[in-house]
Design an enzyme around this catalytic site. Structure first.
Site, PDB file in Angstrom:
ATOM      1  N   GLU A 174       3.138   4.947  12.604  1.00 18.23           N
ATOM      2  CA  GLU A 174       2.391   6.171  12.314  1.00 18.23           C
ATOM      3  C   GLU A 174       1.108   6.242  13.137  1.00 18.23           C
ATOM      4  OE1 GLU A 174       3.986   7.055   7.779  1.00 18.23           O
ATOM      5  OE2 GLU A 174       2.131   5.935   8.026  1.00 18.23           O
ATOM      6  N   ASP A 305       1.175  -5.604  -5.119  1.00 24.70           N
ATOM      7  CA  ASP A 305       1.374  -6.464  -3.950  1.00 24.70           C
ATOM      8  C   ASP A 305       1.116  -7.932  -4.232  1.00 24.70           C
ATOM      9  OD1 ASP A 305       1.844  -4.120  -2.638  1.00 24.70           O
ATOM     10  OD2 ASP A 305      -0.034  -4.072  -1.524  1.00 24.70           O
ATOM     11  N   ALA A 322       3.405   1.153  -2.047  1.00 26.36           N
ATOM     12  CA  ALA A 322       2.771   1.830  -3.177  1.00 26.36           C
ATOM     13  C   ALA A 322       3.667   1.952  -4.413  1.00 26.36           C
ATOM     14  CB  ALA A 322       2.296   3.220  -2.739  1.00 26.36           C
TER      15      ALA A 322
END
Length: 425
Positions: A174, A305, A322
């Site tokens: 990205e 996480d 997420a």
């Protein structure tokens, strides 16, 4: 520390990320005191950090005050502090502003950048895990382009306009796509004396394809999109060193660059005090049971996480993205309500909603179970999902406006050097 005494159980939460805030949201009507600790006074929407670093969004579009999120909770307290150690024997945490006892402790500290022990890279690269780091990248990128615009030294100009990204996971892909679009949409208009072809974007990946966690189908699409944007993709290439001027790979390649961005890995952000069988050292994650309770501890939980929950489907734990954090936070919140009502807790089951990554304007890729596709439809789906999960109505409106403006004008309005970047500051 000036936390009020309470007759109700005290629940301490460390970390205001996706897991922490979704856990606390579920406890609004629970008869308990909740104390949240974080190094920042805001929640960061990390999936859009790359847009801040490439001047697509301002920082306040993806950050939201933690106190504001929970202002309607009756016995909620936030403290801006670093948690240094957990004293499980005395049910106490040691922080930078004092000690505090707990009845229940929830660790949701997320991850930090993993440099794999390479001190040169750690000291000289640009990480992107926090808002300040994203703003540093934005400032450095713009400063280097400004320097390139005025230098007469061709070698120096090439180094200033050479952008190298380590890691071709979603963040790296990205970021590379956004930098390539910056070159295409901004450089020609704002810097007429610079040749668009002088700005180069490289992405380096040790594995044999980009987006390794995603399907091979979308991986090929993403690489094609990157290459069509002019990004130079280097696969099966491992980075050896970066001295501040030159990236060196293990096979002898050299990239002269003033902007080297590290997106090649993360490791758990552990809190000292818990070790032994509860700690999976290789992954730097706490081993938890099906209720997110850390193995060997009755009142300490880990989410997101930092938690490693083994199952047949996920023998190495859930992916560090997420959705598992959000779902674990919600599930543990519901379980605390059950526990406080003397009801049986429900084990966590992860519902995989799919994975997506954007490569640029009208270009994204999506994996949803057996569906693997890319293009404009994937891009609009990516945009909708990210808007939906942003915290706060204002953030959604501002982000939507910025994306609409950029879509119409091929512009990135946030290209401001507000805080000039200097190494070591």
């Amino acid at each position: 520390m000036n936390i009020p005494n309470t007759k109700n159980p005290r629940i301490i939460v460390i970390g205001g990320g996706f897991a922490g805030i979704n856990f606390i949201k579920k406890l609004k009507k629970l008869k308990a005191q909740i104390v949240l600790f974080d190094r920042h006074n805001y929640h960061t929407f990390q999936p859009l950090l790359y847009q801040v670093s490439t001047a697509g969004l301002e920082a306040d579009s993806i950050a939201y005050p933690l106190r504001k999120i929970f202002r309607k909770h009756t016995d909620f307290h936030f403290r801006l502090a670093e948690v240094n150690r957990i004293d499980a024997e005395h049910k106490e945490i040691v922080t930078s502003i004092g000690n505090l006892t707990y009845d229940y402790l929830v660790i949701a500290t997320g991850t930090r950048t993993n440099y794999f022990g390479n001190e040169n890279i750690e000291n000289n690269c640009m990480p992107m895990k926090t808002v300040p780091q994203a703003l540093n990248i934005r400032s450095l990128m713009l400063q280097n382009i400004e320097k390139a615009d005025i230098t007469d030294d061709e070698t120096e100009r090439k180094r200033l306009l050479n952008f190298v990204i380590a890691g071709a996971g979603p963040t790296g892909v990205e970021l590379a796509g956004a930098l390539a679009e910056f070159r295409k949409g901004i450089l020609e208009n704002d810097y007429p004396e610079l040749d668009e072809d002088e700005m180069n974007v490289h992405i380096i990946e040790g594995l044999d394809r980009v987006l390794p966690p995603m399907s091979e189908t979308v991986s090929k699409k993403a690489q094609k999109y990157l290459e069509n944007l002019g990004v130079q993709v280097h696969l099966k290439t491992f980075i050896k060193d970066y001295d501040g001027k030159t990236v060196t790979t293990k096979d002898g390649k050299k990239f002269e660059t003033a902007t080297f961005i590290w997106a090649a890995g993360v490791t758990g952000a552990l809190v000292k005090g818990i070790d032994g069988k509860a700690l999976v050292e290789k992954a730097n994650r706490y081993k938890v049971d099906k209720f997110n309770r850390i193995i060997g501890f009755d009142a300490i939980y880990a989410l997101g996480d930092i938690a490693l929950m083994e199952s047949d489907a996920y023998p190495k734990g859930h992916p560090q993205v997420a959705q598992p954090a959000i779902q674990q936070g919600k599930n543990l919140g519901e379980n605390f309500k059950r526990m406080f009502s003397n009801k049986k807790m429900e084990p966590f089951e992860y519902f995989d909603k799919g994975t997506m990554a954007t490569v640029g304007r009208n270009k994204a890729v999506v994996d949803i179970k057996k569906l693997h596709f890319g293009g404009a439809v994937a891009w609009f789906l990516w945009m909708f999902v990210h808007l939906w999960f942003l915290v706060g109505f204002r953030n959604r409106v501002i982000t939507f406006f910025n994306w609409t403006y950029s879509y119409i004008n091929y512009d990135r309005a946030a290209r401001l050097i507000i805080r000039p970047f200097k190494k070591g500051i």
